[in-house]
Write an enzyme that holds these catalytic residues in place. Structure first.
Site, mmCIF file in Angstrom:
data_model
loop_
_atom_site.group_PDB
_atom_site.id
_atom_site.type_symbol
_atom_site.label_atom_id
_atom_site.label_comp_id
_atom_site.label_asym_id
_atom_site.label_seq_id
_atom_site.Cartn_x
_atom_site.Cartn_y
_atom_site.Cartn_z
ATOM 1 N N SER A 121 0.832 -1.197 0.000
ATOM 2 C CA SER A 121 0.000 0.000 0.000
ATOM 3 C C SER A 121 0.874 1.257 0.000
ATOM 4 O O SER A 121 1.683 1.454 -0.899
ATOM 5 C CB SER A 121 -0.960 -0.047 1.204
ATOM 6 O OG SER A 121 -1.987 0.902 1.072
ATOM 7 N N ASP A 173 -10.075 -4.866 -4.151
ATOM 8 C CA ASP A 173 -9.470 -3.896 -3.234
ATOM 9 C C ASP A 173 -10.284 -2.586 -3.239
ATOM 10 O O ASP A 173 -10.320 -1.891 -4.252
ATOM 11 C CB ASP A 173 -8.021 -3.622 -3.661
ATOM 12 C CG ASP A 173 -7.237 -2.847 -2.615
ATOM 13 O OD1 ASP A 173 -7.846 -2.089 -1.847
ATOM 14 O OD2 ASP A 173 -5.999 -2.999 -2.583
ATOM 15 N N HIS A 204 -8.032 -5.437 0.378
ATOM 16 C CA HIS A 204 -6.752 -4.747 0.639
ATOM 17 C C HIS A 204 -6.017 -5.534 1.721
ATOM 18 O O HIS A 204 -6.060 -5.183 2.902
ATOM 19 C CB HIS A 204 -7.035 -3.313 1.076
ATOM 20 C CG HIS A 204 -5.845 -2.408 1.015
ATOM 21 N ND1 HIS A 204 -5.180 -2.129 -0.154
ATOM 22 C CD2 HIS A 204 -5.208 -1.708 1.987
ATOM 23 C CE1 HIS A 204 -4.181 -1.293 0.093
ATOM 24 N NE2 HIS A 204 -4.180 -1.020 1.384
#
Length: 223
Positions: A121, A173, A204
């Protein structure tokens, strides 16, 4: 005196031989270096490799999209649009901190071509910047559920023009849409990079089939 980021250190096979491989793995927004610590034993790394995993902690800073709340963050996110308006200068600062960690591993006897830079991320956006702009050849770049935020700001290193890159993303996601992973893959492939792109039916996060695939990739690029 270099001020290194605090980090969690996990060593694979430290008793077998001198550690001569390293993975520097950055966590996501609001998390810590402990986030991916449990993954190391699940990777299935080769028994004849000795690898040091460095999981640095991001500094605490205000994050605009979270109402200015102070939390562990590699950089400020100003807007959660698809284009991801971010603080580029803070990405560059965090990238330099990762270069400092690379230098420390080199001082410990790990050649740069045996060092992988990885990130999840927000950490992945910094990993892109740090690895693609690093002046010496690295072993590989792994980015998970992330985006290439600084394509127009990276001074792409000639030493890493054939760097193996693994991009992985969840198709469901809701935080970093999968299209952003696809965009990064397309941009880097167009520049001639050796990109492997995989998706998984997940949100995610990471999943076990992905962890196993990451282990296989690490066994290859660190061999």
């Amino acid at each position: 005196m270099t001020d290194y980021l605090d980090a969690v250190i996990v060593e694979h096979n430290p008793s077998q031989k001198t550690i001569d491989r390293a993975v520097i793995w950055l966590h996501g927004l609001g998390a810590s270096g402990h986030d991916f610590e449990p993954v190391v034993p699940q990777l299935g790394l080769a028994d004849d490799m000795a690898v040091r995993f460095i999981f640095p902690h991001a500094p605490n800073r205000p994050v605009t999209i979270n109402g200015g709340m102070v939390m562990p963050a590699w950089y400020d996110i100003l807007e959660m649009s698809l284009e991801r308006k971010v603080d580029i200068s803070q990405i560059e600062q965090s990238s330099q901190k990762i270069h400092d960690l690379i230098s420390r591993e080199i001082e410990r006897g790990v050649a740069p071509e045996h060092i992988v830079i990885a990130g999840f991320s927000q950490g992945g956006a910094v990993a892109y910047h740090a690895a693609l702009g690093y002046p010496e050849r690295l072993a590989g770049l792994m980015t998970l559920s992330t985006y290439l935020a600084t394509n127009d700001h990276i001074v792409f290193s000639a030493a890493n023009k054939d760097l193996p890159i693994l991009i992985e993303h969840g198709t469901q996601d809701p935080v970093v849409p999968v299209v952003l992973g696809e965009q990064a893959q397309q941009l880097l492939s167009a520049k001639g990079y050796n990109v492997q792109y995989n998706t998984y039916p997940m949100a995610h996060q990471v999943c076990m089939p992905q962890i196993q695939n990451i282990g296989k990739w690490l066994n290859t690029v660190l061999a």
